[in-house]
Design a protein around this motif. Structure first.
Motif, mmCIF file in Angstrom:
data_model
loop_
_atom_site.group_PDB
_atom_site.id
_atom_site.type_symbol
_atom_site.label_atom_id
_atom_site.label_comp_id
_atom_site.label_asym_id
_atom_site.label_seq_id
_atom_site.Cartn_x
_atom_site.Cartn_y
_atom_site.Cartn_z
ATOM 1 N N LEU A 1 -2.151 11.756 -6.014
ATOM 2 C CA LEU A 1 -3.302 10.598 -5.744
ATOM 3 C C LEU A 1 -3.456 10.409 -4.363
ATOM 4 O O LEU A 1 -4.490 10.245 -3.947
ATOM 5 N N VAL A 2 -2.372 9.911 -3.609
ATOM 6 C CA VAL A 2 -2.492 9.513 -2.339
ATOM 7 C C VAL A 2 -2.782 10.788 -1.512
ATOM 8 O O VAL A 2 -3.391 10.422 -0.316
ATOM 9 N N ASN A 3 -2.320 11.795 -1.749
ATOM 10 C CA ASN A 3 -2.753 13.192 -1.082
ATOM 11 C C ASN A 3 -4.249 13.210 -1.177
ATOM 12 O O ASN A 3 -4.647 14.289 -0.350
ATOM 13 N N SER A 4 -4.785 12.934 -2.185
ATOM 14 C CA SER A 4 -6.315 13.316 -2.610
ATOM 15 C C SER A 4 -7.231 12.498 -1.712
ATOM 16 O O SER A 4 -8.592 12.884 -1.840
ATOM 17 N N VAL A 5 -7.029 11.576 -0.958
ATOM 18 C CA VAL A 5 -7.932 10.721 -0.249
ATOM 19 C C VAL A 5 -7.413 10.487 1.397
ATOM 20 O O VAL A 5 -6.171 10.871 1.356
ATOM 21 N N ASP A 6 -8.455 9.978 1.995
ATOM 22 C CA ASP A 6 -8.242 9.965 3.359
ATOM 23 C C ASP A 6 -7.553 8.554 3.783
ATOM 24 O O ASP A 6 -7.502 8.308 5.052
ATOM 25 N N HIS B 1 6.837 9.553 -7.141
ATOM 26 C CA HIS B 1 6.273 10.090 -8.386
ATOM 27 C C HIS B 1 5.137 11.282 -8.104
ATOM 28 O O HIS B 1 4.415 11.271 -7.380
ATOM 29 N N PRO B 2 5.375 12.574 -8.686
ATOM 30 C CA PRO B 2 4.379 13.555 -8.397
ATOM 31 C C PRO B 2 3.192 13.202 -8.646
ATOM 32 O O PRO B 2 2.263 13.562 -7.939
ATOM 33 N N VAL B 3 2.620 12.311 -9.622
ATOM 34 C CA VAL B 3 1.247 11.802 -9.766
ATOM 35 C C VAL B 3 0.651 11.218 -9.016
ATOM 36 O O VAL B 3 -0.256 11.072 -8.322
ATOM 37 N N ALA B 4 1.760 10.131 -8.482
ATOM 38 C CA ALA B 4 1.416 9.112 -7.465
ATOM 39 C C ALA B 4 1.130 9.755 -5.940
ATOM 40 O O ALA B 4 0.358 9.591 -5.245
ATOM 41 N N GLN B 5 2.059 10.949 -5.534
ATOM 42 C CA GLN B 5 2.119 11.711 -4.357
ATOM 43 C C GLN B 5 0.544 12.298 -4.523
ATOM 44 O O GLN B 5 -0.058 12.494 -3.520
ATOM 45 N N VAL C 1 0.853 -1.164 0.002
ATOM 46 C CA VAL C 1 -0.166 -0.027 0.108
ATOM 47 C C VAL C 1 0.847 1.169 0.129
ATOM 48 O O VAL C 1 2.035 1.197 0.395
ATOM 49 N N LEU C 2 0.262 2.267 -0.560
ATOM 50 C CA LEU C 2 0.785 3.582 -0.603
ATOM 51 C C LEU C 2 0.296 4.543 0.455
ATOM 52 O O LEU C 2 -0.938 4.510 0.671
ATOM 53 N N ILE C 3 0.946 5.243 1.129
ATOM 54 C CA ILE C 3 0.528 6.372 1.997
ATOM 55 C C ILE C 3 0.948 7.762 1.706
ATOM 56 O O ILE C 3 1.927 7.769 1.014
ATOM 57 N N LYS C 4 0.352 8.568 2.379
ATOM 58 C CA LYS C 4 0.526 10.079 2.038
ATOM 59 C C LYS C 4 1.685 10.599 3.081
ATOM 60 O O LYS C 4 2.046 11.529 2.515
#
Length: 213
Positions: free
Chosen positions: A134-139, A128-132, A69-72
């Motif tokens: 994306l994960v920053n856009s959700v909780d 990656h800026p797009v991946a960052q 999983v990816l986290i912000k």
């Protein structure tokens, strides 16, 4: 492939409206293909069992193969892992965000689908800026597994995605080619000393040097 699924996105400064569209899909249990530093990945709500199940089906992935999983930010670790060993902190300080996945003991509430019935969970802070974005856009954390059928090579551009992947994805964020390679380096921090499970973006020598400091 349905062309309206594919949205071009700037690789360094992704459009907020596009990211919000992707976030909306994740919030409703959908699947988004996104660029990471080395390979394209599949994002789903990692806390939603049905969404995680879709990832397994999409990849035709064996149920005994866990999904990272990816986290912000590191604050999200608290609800996902049982403990954060000191060596993990050293590695996070040095290599996050970036191509290092750390394997922790999963917290009790983490879905057994993510851990493939086990008790360990791989976690990464994407570079990656797009991946960052994306994960920053959700909780919630999102899945970060590569966007390929299980056992097949990873994809460095959206044109390489298999038909099975594109048909089941709800949105594909196309940022052009990514650099390729083996994906993230995976290190198990539940043992002493930490153990490299998969060689990848961060050289093993850098991991060992960091842990010796």
């Amino acid at each position: 492939m349905s062309q309206n699924k594919i949205v071009r996105v700037d690789k360094t400064n992704p459009d907020v409206d596009i990211i919000n569209q992707a976030a909306g899909i994740l919030k409703t249990g959908g699947l988004v293909i996104f660029p990471a530093t080395c390979l394209y990945g599949v994002a789903a709500n990692a806390l939603c069992g049905d969404a995680v199940e879709k990832v397994f089906q999409l990849k035709q992935r064996p149920r005994n193969n866990p999904i990272l999983v990816l986290i912000k930010n590191r604050d999200q670790l608290g609800s996902l892992v049982a403990e954060i060993p000191r060596k993990a902190c050293i590695l996070m300080d040095k290599f996050w965000p970036g191509g290092l996945t750390l394997v922790f003991d999963a917290a009790d509430g983490v879905s057994k689908k993510l851990t493939a019935g086990g008790h360990k969970l791989g976690i990464r802070l994407p570079g990656h800026p797009v991946a960052q974005a994306l994960v920053n856009s959700v909780d919630f954390p999102v899945t970060g597994t590569s966007a390929n059928l299980s056992g097949q090579p990873g994809c460095t551009r959206t044109e390489m995605l298999s038909l099975e992947i594109t048909e089941q994805a709800d949105l594909i964020l196309d940022a052009g080619p990514v650099k390729g390679g083996a994906g993230s380096t995976v290190v198990d921090v539940t043992c002493t000393p930490p153990k490299i499970l998969r060689r990848g973006a961060v050289p093993s020598s850098d991991i060992y040097d960091c842990l010796q400091e």
